[in-house]
Scaffold this active site. Structure first.
Site, PDB file in Angstrom:
ATOM      1  N   VAL A  83       0.909  -1.098   0.096  1.00  0.00           N
ATOM      2  CA  VAL A  83      -0.149  -0.095   0.172  1.00  0.00           C
ATOM      3  C   VAL A  83       0.992   1.174  -0.035  1.00  0.00           C
ATOM      4  O   VAL A  83       1.715   1.421   0.683  1.00  0.00           O
ATOM      5  CB  VAL A  83      -1.052   0.024   1.483  1.00  0.00           C
ATOM      6  CG1 VAL A  83      -1.703   1.298   1.117  1.00  0.00           C
ATOM      7  CG2 VAL A  83      -1.941  -1.183   1.346  1.00  0.00           C
ATOM      8  N   GLY A  84       0.807   1.972  -1.092  1.00  0.00           N
ATOM      9  CA  GLY A  84       1.513   3.083  -1.173  1.00  0.00           C
ATOM     10  C   GLY A  84       1.283   4.253   0.018  1.00  0.00           C
ATOM     11  O   GLY A  84       0.112   4.348   0.567  1.00  0.00           O
ATOM     12  N   SER A 111       5.552  -1.546  -1.069  1.00  0.00           N
ATOM     13  CA  SER A 111       5.067  -0.760  -2.217  1.00  0.00           C
ATOM     14  C   SER A 111       6.417   0.280  -2.778  1.00  0.00           C
ATOM     15  O   SER A 111       7.364   0.649  -2.030  1.00  0.00           O
ATOM     16  CB  SER A 111       4.017   0.010  -1.867  1.00  0.00           C
ATOM     17  OG  SER A 111       3.675   1.010  -3.204  1.00  0.00           O
ATOM     18  N   GLN A 132       6.819  -4.744  -4.221  1.00  0.00           N
ATOM     19  CA  GLN A 132       6.200  -4.436  -5.288  1.00  0.00           C
ATOM     20  C   GLN A 132       6.533  -3.424  -6.104  1.00  0.00           C
ATOM     21  O   GLN A 132       7.168  -2.510  -5.855  1.00  0.00           O
ATOM     22  CB  GLN A 132       4.742  -4.024  -4.659  1.00  0.00           C
ATOM     23  CG  GLN A 132       3.573  -3.473  -5.743  1.00  0.00           C
ATOM     24  CD  GLN A 132       3.832  -2.287  -6.118  1.00  0.00           C
ATOM     25  OE1 GLN A 132       4.298  -1.394  -5.394  1.00  0.00           O
ATOM     26  NE2 GLN A 132       3.447  -1.856  -7.434  1.00  0.00           N
ATOM     27  N   TYR A 134       6.131  -1.289 -10.192  1.00  0.00           N
ATOM     28  CA  TYR A 134       5.080  -0.646 -11.410  1.00  0.00           C
ATOM     29  C   TYR A 134       6.314  -0.927 -12.587  1.00  0.00           C
ATOM     30  O   TYR A 134       7.530  -0.545 -12.486  1.00  0.00           O
ATOM     31  CB  TYR A 134       4.777   0.394 -11.585  1.00  0.00           C
ATOM     32  CG  TYR A 134       3.751   0.608 -10.208  1.00  0.00           C
ATOM     33  CD1 TYR A 134       2.368   0.012 -10.298  1.00  0.00           C
ATOM     34  CD2 TYR A 134       4.062   1.171  -9.059  1.00  0.00           C
ATOM     35  CE1 TYR A 134       1.407   0.238  -9.307  1.00  0.00           C
ATOM     36  CE2 TYR A 134       3.218   1.580  -8.144  1.00  0.00           C
ATOM     37  CZ  TYR A 134       2.080   0.876  -8.170  1.00  0.00           C
ATOM     38  OH  TYR A 134       0.874   1.121  -7.041  1.00  0.00           O
ATOM     39  N   THR A 160       2.734  -5.107 -10.431  1.00  0.00           N
ATOM     40  CA  THR A 160       1.418  -4.446 -10.767  1.00  0.00           C
ATOM     41  C   THR A 160       1.119  -4.364 -12.255  1.00  0.00           C
ATOM     42  O   THR A 160       2.025  -3.557 -12.885  1.00  0.00           O
ATOM     43  CB  THR A 160       1.227  -3.494  -9.919  1.00  0.00           C
ATOM     44  OG1 THR A 160       1.203  -3.777  -8.563  1.00  0.00           O
ATOM     45  CG2 THR A 160      -0.245  -3.092  -9.925  1.00  0.00           C
ATOM     46  N   LYS A 258       0.393  -9.205 -10.267  1.00  0.00           N
ATOM     47  CA  LYS A 258      -0.757  -8.697  -9.635  1.00  0.00           C
ATOM     48  C   LYS A 258      -1.729  -7.898 -10.546  1.00  0.00           C
ATOM     49  O   LYS A 258      -1.050  -6.906 -10.975  1.00  0.00           O
ATOM     50  CB  LYS A 258      -0.177  -7.650  -8.325  1.00  0.00           C
ATOM     51  CG  LYS A 258      -1.389  -7.060  -7.798  1.00  0.00           C
ATOM     52  CD  LYS A 258      -0.649  -5.940  -6.691  1.00  0.00           C
ATOM     53  CE  LYS A 258      -1.703  -5.531  -5.739  1.00  0.00           C
ATOM     54  NZ  LYS A 258      -2.393  -4.290  -6.377  1.00  0.00           N
ATOM     55  N   SER A 280      -7.005  -9.438  -8.768  1.00  0.00           N
ATOM     56  CA  SER A 280      -7.069  -8.077  -8.156  1.00  0.00           C
ATOM     57  C   SER A 280      -7.982  -7.010  -9.083  1.00  0.00           C
ATOM     58  O   SER A 280      -7.558  -7.191 -10.321  1.00  0.00           O
ATOM     59  CB  SER A 280      -5.797  -7.651  -7.596  1.00  0.00           C
ATOM     60  OG  SER A 280      -5.849  -6.348  -6.997  1.00  0.00           O
ATOM     61  N   HIS A 282      -7.210  -4.072  -8.001  1.00  0.00           N
ATOM     62  CA  HIS A 282      -6.645  -2.808  -7.333  1.00  0.00           C
ATOM     63  C   HIS A 282      -7.358  -2.246  -6.290  1.00  0.00           C
ATOM     64  O   HIS A 282      -7.445  -1.118  -6.142  1.00  0.00           O
ATOM     65  CB  HIS A 282      -6.227  -1.820  -8.364  1.00  0.00           C
ATOM     66  CG  HIS A 282      -4.897  -1.006  -8.284  1.00  0.00           C
ATOM     67  ND1 HIS A 282      -3.794  -1.243  -8.784  1.00  0.00           N
ATOM     68  CD2 HIS A 282      -4.524  -0.037  -7.372  1.00  0.00           C
ATOM     69  CE1 HIS A 282      -2.769  -0.608  -8.366  1.00  0.00           C
ATOM     70  NE2 HIS A 282      -3.460   0.251  -7.669  1.00  0.00           N
ATOM     71  N   ARG A 285      -9.826   0.485  -7.031  1.00  0.00           N
ATOM     72  CA  ARG A 285      -9.290   2.010  -7.417  1.00  0.00           C
ATOM     73  C   ARG A 285      -9.114   2.395  -8.797  1.00  0.00           C
ATOM     74  O   ARG A 285      -8.503   3.112  -9.197  1.00  0.00           O
ATOM     75  CB  ARG A 285      -8.056   2.081  -6.580  1.00  0.00           C
ATOM     76  CG  ARG A 285      -8.236   1.875  -5.075  1.00  0.00           C
ATOM     77  CD  ARG A 285      -7.114   1.936  -4.213  1.00  0.00           C
ATOM     78  NE  ARG A 285      -6.258   2.981  -4.216  1.00  0.00           N
ATOM     79  CZ  ARG A 285      -6.364   4.197  -3.713  1.00  0.00           C
ATOM     80  NH1 ARG A 285      -7.429   4.293  -3.051  1.00  0.00           N
ATOM     81  NH2 ARG A 285      -5.368   4.935  -3.826  1.00  0.00           N
ATOM     82  N   GLY A 314      -9.041  -7.569  -2.162  1.00  0.00           N
ATOM     83  CA  GLY A 314     -10.092  -6.878  -2.422  1.00  0.00           C
ATOM     84  C   GLY A 314     -11.429  -7.191  -1.487  1.00  0.00           C
ATOM     85  O   GLY A 314     -12.054  -8.233  -1.933  1.00  0.00           O
ATOM     86  N   GLY A 315     -11.675  -6.267  -0.777  1.00  0.00           N
ATOM     87  CA  GLY A 315     -12.920  -6.769   0.404  1.00  0.00           C
ATOM     88  C   GLY A 315     -12.581  -7.523   1.826  1.00  0.00           C
ATOM     89  O   GLY A 315     -13.573  -7.805   2.086  1.00  0.00           O
ATOM     90  N   ARG A 337      -6.512  -2.766   2.892  1.00  0.00           N
ATOM     91  CA  ARG A 337      -7.147  -1.721   3.695  1.00  0.00           C
ATOM     92  C   ARG A 337      -7.371  -2.031   4.940  1.00  0.00           C
ATOM     93  O   ARG A 337      -6.896  -1.269   6.191  1.00  0.00           O
ATOM     94  CB  ARG A 337      -8.487  -1.472   3.377  1.00  0.00           C
ATOM     95  CG  ARG A 337      -8.564  -0.512   1.942  1.00  0.00           C
ATOM     96  CD  ARG A 337     -10.007  -0.184   1.413  1.00  0.00           C
ATOM     97  NE  ARG A 337     -10.036   0.722   0.361  1.00  0.00           N
ATOM     98  CZ  ARG A 337     -10.047   0.381  -0.832  1.00  0.00           C
ATOM     99  NH1 ARG A 337     -10.276  -1.090  -1.004  1.00  0.00           N
ATOM    100  NH2 ARG A 337     -10.044   0.989  -1.826  1.00  0.00           N
TER     101      ARG A 337
END
Length: 392
Positions: A83-84, A111, A132, A134, A160, A258, A280, A282, A285, A314-315, A337
């Site tokens: 998580v950034g 991240s 992680q 990009y 990602t 991911k 995922s 994301h 988002r 997610g969730g 989260r």
């Protein structure tokens, strides 16, 4: 006693405390999704519609939640997701979270957009972790990041693939985090003033607040506008599976891709050399109105689960959600989260407590479903809330 004064136990308890503690733009950043947030709601709702079949009078005296996740001997099928900016949610937040993951015996993923750099996390934990990344335009810089990750002892690269450009996260515009000019900056200042505990603990004592993994590319590491300009210039919408093959050649450790939801993308990831895929969206988002991750999991497991490990995110808000994912074939679940809420609420202690709760929930659910081993979880132990319907 207010509901906010109770001792936080669940992810929702920590979420309430985080909302009170954080400036609004930071809470909205972790809380929000893209556009109308329809997929954000679906991620949680679709977990809720899955129900367990309870089995009784089984010998469940040897329940074991331990498993292997890409070579990591984990105490439970959970990974701390990247998580950034988590260093903005608690003082040196990535370090606190990595320590909590170590205490819980779970993999931690740092991240690219972390506040604390790779080297700081490694020095604080002395434990291998995951990283992680990009695909950014500057390939030489990508290679340097990979070298740094290897030097820091990272064993798994989480790459990602669902961010050729950022999704439309409208909350970030409303609260002044993105754009807004002078009114946006004034709005953020007002939000900071209304969060004095955060301002002292994180805003003042938690410096530096730059993106530690990227600072070598920024002329003034304290100028966040320069970071934003660099990041915006580095998104690469031309990236294809050929770039993943190139990455596979650069990285000798485990590679997890991911951000896949469709079977053909999962197959392409495997063909490009991935050791695992993460189903995922994301955290809802990126593209709103796509399906929930958990609803896409079974098809991906059926397509590639015999060849590579399959994860989902997610969730996820409880250990029960982790069990549901395992029933549907997931090797493990990435937590996002939930752990950030706990970090903002009570720091490392909060994350440790929440992870401990999830582990107890997993073990309890397994016992009450009549199974001792994670491999005994299967789709037959689930039903959907809507499948039973009402008697005619």
């Amino acid at each position: 006693m207010s509901i906010y004064d109770v001792i936080p136990v669940t992810a929702e308890d920590h979420r309430r405390r985080a909302r009170r503690r954080l400036p609004r733009f930071l809470f909205d950043y972790i809380e929000g999704g893209a556009n109308d947030e329809l997929t954000l709601a679906a991620n949680s709702r679709d977990f809720q519609q899955l129900q367990f079949r309870q089995r009784v009078m089984r010998d469940v005296s040897t329940v074991d939640t331990a498993c292997e996740l890409l070579g990591f001997q984990s105490s439970a099928p959970m990974v701390i997701a990247p998580v950034g900016m988590t260093g903005m949610y608690a003082r040196r937040g990535e370090v606190q979270a990595a320590r909590a993951a170590k205490a819980a015996g779970l993999p931690f993923t740092l991240s690219t957009m972390s506040i604390c750099p790779l080297e700081e996390v490694q020095a604080a934990t002395q434990t291998p972790f995951w990283f992680q990344l990009y695909m950014i335009r500057d390939r030489e810089f990508v290679q340097r990041l990979l070298q740094r990750a290897k030097a820091a002892g990272c064993t798994t690269l989480v790459f990602t693939v669902d961010l050729p450009l950022p999704g439309m996260r409208l909350r970030d515009f409303r609260n002044g985090m993105l754009g807004g000019g002078l009114p946006g900056k004034l709005s953020q200042l007002a939000q900071l003033v209304s969060s004095p505990l955060w301002a002292l603990d994180v805003g003042i004592k938690g410096k530096p607040h730059n993106f530690g993994n990227l600072k070598e590319k920024i002329a003034d590491p304290d100028d966040l506008d320069l970071y934003k300009a660099f990041i915006d210039s580095q998104f690469d919408p031309s990236c294809t599976w050929d770039d993943i093959r190139w990455l596979r050649d650069q990285w000798q450790g485990k590679l997890l891709v991911k951000g896949v939801q469709e079977v053909d993308d999962a197959r392409a990831a495997v063909d490009a050399g991935a050791d695992a895929v993460l189903v995922s969206n994301h955290g809802a988002r990126q593209l709103d109105s796509v399906a929930s991750s958990i609803s896409k999991l079974p098809a991906v497991v059926a397509a590639v689960g015999s060849e590579v490990e399959v994860y989902v995110d997610g969730g996820v808000r409880s250990g029960l959600d982790v069990v549901k994912a395992r029933c549907l074939g997931a090797t493990g679940v990435f937590l996002g989260r939930a752990w950030v809420y706990a970090l903002a609420s009570r720091g490392q202690q909060g994350v440790e407590q929440l992870l401990g709760l999830f582990q107890k929930e997993i073990a309890t659910a397994m016992a009450l479903m009549g199974v001792n081993q994670l491999d005994d979880l299967n789709p037959e132990l689930l039903e959907t809330a809507i499948s039973r319907g009402n008697p005619g």
